[in-house]
Write a protein that holds these residues in place. Structure first.
Motif, PDB file in Angstrom:
ATOM      1  N   ASP A  74       0.809  -1.224   0.000  1.00  0.00           N
ATOM      2  CA  ASP A  74       0.000   0.000   0.000  1.00  0.00           C
ATOM      3  C   ASP A  74       0.841   1.273   0.000  1.00  0.00           C
ATOM      4  OD1 ASP A  74      -2.244  -1.516  -0.019  1.00  0.00           O
ATOM      5  OD2 ASP A  74      -2.887  -1.067   2.043  1.00  0.00           O
ATOM      6  N   ILE A  75       2.142   1.145   0.268  1.00  0.00           N
ATOM      7  CA  ILE A  75       2.980   2.346   0.336  1.00  0.00           C
ATOM      8  C   ILE A  75       4.110   2.341  -0.692  1.00  0.00           C
ATOM      9  CG2 ILE A  75       2.478   2.647   2.798  1.00  0.00           C
ATOM     10  CD1 ILE A  75       5.304   1.591   3.388  1.00  0.00           C
ATOM     11  N   MET A  76       4.289   1.253  -1.416  1.00  0.00           N
ATOM     12  CA  MET A  76       5.381   1.182  -2.404  1.00  0.00           C
ATOM     13  C   MET A  76       4.854   0.782  -3.769  1.00  0.00           C
ATOM     14  SD  MET A  76       8.969  -0.993  -2.289  1.00  0.00           S
ATOM     15  CE  MET A  76       8.228  -2.584  -2.668  1.00  0.00           C
ATOM     16  N   VAL A  77       5.339   1.462  -4.786  1.00  0.00           N
ATOM     17  CA  VAL A  77       5.002   1.135  -6.167  1.00  0.00           C
ATOM     18  C   VAL A  77       6.304   0.851  -6.909  1.00  0.00           C
ATOM     19  CG1 VAL A  77       3.995   1.936  -8.329  1.00  0.00           C
ATOM     20  CG2 VAL A  77       2.933   2.577  -6.135  1.00  0.00           C
ATOM     21  N   VAL A  78       6.426  -0.325  -7.491  1.00  0.00           N
ATOM     22  CA  VAL A  78       7.631  -0.698  -8.251  1.00  0.00           C
ATOM     23  C   VAL A  78       7.313  -0.582  -9.736  1.00  0.00           C
ATOM     24  CG1 VAL A  78       9.330  -2.492  -8.695  1.00  0.00           C
ATOM     25  CG2 VAL A  78       8.355  -2.239  -6.397  1.00  0.00           C
ATOM     26  N   MET A  79       8.071   0.204 -10.450  1.00  0.00           N
ATOM     27  CA  MET A  79       7.818   0.437 -11.878  1.00  0.00           C
ATOM     28  C   MET A  79       8.764  -0.411 -12.725  1.00  0.00           C
ATOM     29  SD  MET A  79       5.449   2.657 -11.475  1.00  0.00           S
ATOM     30  CE  MET A  79       5.200   3.367 -13.103  1.00  0.00           C
TER      31      MET A  79
END
Length: 291
Positions: free
Chosen positions: A286-291
């Motif tokens: 919910d707090i990290m987005v990996v692109m």
């Protein structure tokens, strides 16, 4: 009869003008209502807590050519730690587990804390990065009981007004579940109060103002490092932003006009019967987005 007929166009014109004025006023009031509905009022915020980064110094007050820094700063070799992958994973997990125990504690003991520990955690906060290495922070450590009580009196007086008049129902209701109010006993009982001031500008040797780039962000990062340093030594605090108290506390602590209060931290050990809200933290996804 002839007179009435001759005046009729005049009456009609006057009536038309009056109708036009009334309609214009009505439309104006409707637009104001629409504007208010589109832009709901925001919670009241202390002027001292506003970031002044977007408001540069006036040209005549700054110095375009020299800011008091060396023109050519010497660069020296740097060698950082290089851990094995297994050691990195272990250290990252251990540090996470340490900081995951951090809680905002409002019930602090008056048990003494070694002054050297406070010195060291503030030294640690002073390692924080800052815009153009201006280091725009001042950490005021208060341990005198009389001074701590004066701070409490100022904070509680303003906080009562904040809760009752300034913050708004939504803000106050959000705080109710955490059981917080304007009574700040910890300001008396904590062995130390650390008041962190952001220096919105500095002074050059010639007396002119020196730009402190990103002073709010720089000091905020330093505060984060300070919280981690406190957790590392087993001390606890609650991050307090005493709204509308900055100017009074600045005068009480004899700080200059270029400093604005950003944060107040009571620091000490938890009381034996201390409690904290049963809160959970957001999971990683919910707090990290990996692109």
């Amino acid at each position: 009869m002839a007179l009435f007929s001759s005046l009729t166009p005049v009456f009609i014109a006057i009536i038309c003008v009056l109708i036009g004025v009334i309609m214009k006023k009505t439309n104006g009031e409707k637009e104001k209502r629409d504007t208010k509905s589109k832009h709901p009022s925001r919670p009241w915020v202390d002027e001292d807590l506003k970031d002044g980064t977007d408001h540069p110094l006036e040209e005549e007050e700054g110095d375009e050519e020299w800011q008091g820094l060396e023109k050519n700063v010497a660069h020296v070799p740097f060698t950082g730690e290089h851990y094995s992958e297994a050691e990195m994973i272990k250290r990252s997990q251990t540090f996470y587990e340490l900081l995951n125990k951090r809680r905002s504690v409002r019930f602090l003991s008056d048990e003494p804390v070694p002054r050297e520990v406070i010195d060291n955690v503030i030294r640690t906060a002073g390692t924080s990065p800052s815009g153009a290495h201006t280091e725009p922070w001042t950490f005021v450590v208060v341990q005198d009981p009389n001074l701590k009580h004066k701070i409490r009196e100022i904070v509680e007086e303003e906080e009562e007004i904040n809760y009752k008049k300034r913050m708004g129902d939504r803000w106050v209701n959000d705080l109710k579940r955490l059981r917080t109010n304007w009574i700040k006993e910890y300001l008396d009982t904590a062995p130390y109060l650390i008041l962190i001031f952001k220096q919105v500008y500095g002074r050059l040797p010639n007396g002119k103002k020196k730009t402190h780039y990103y002073n709010e962000i720089s000091v905020s990062i330093a505060c984060g490092i300070l919280l981690a340093a406190l957790q590392n030594v087993g001390l606890y605090t609650v991050t307090s932003t005493p709204l509308n108290c900055g100017p009074q506390l600045r005068v009480l602590l004899q700080r200059p006009a270029n400093e604005k209060l950003l944060l107040l931290l009571p620091v000490g050990y938890p009381k034996k019967d201390a409690t904290v809200p049963a809160l959970t933290r957001k999971p990683l996804e919910d707090i990290m987005v990996v692109m």
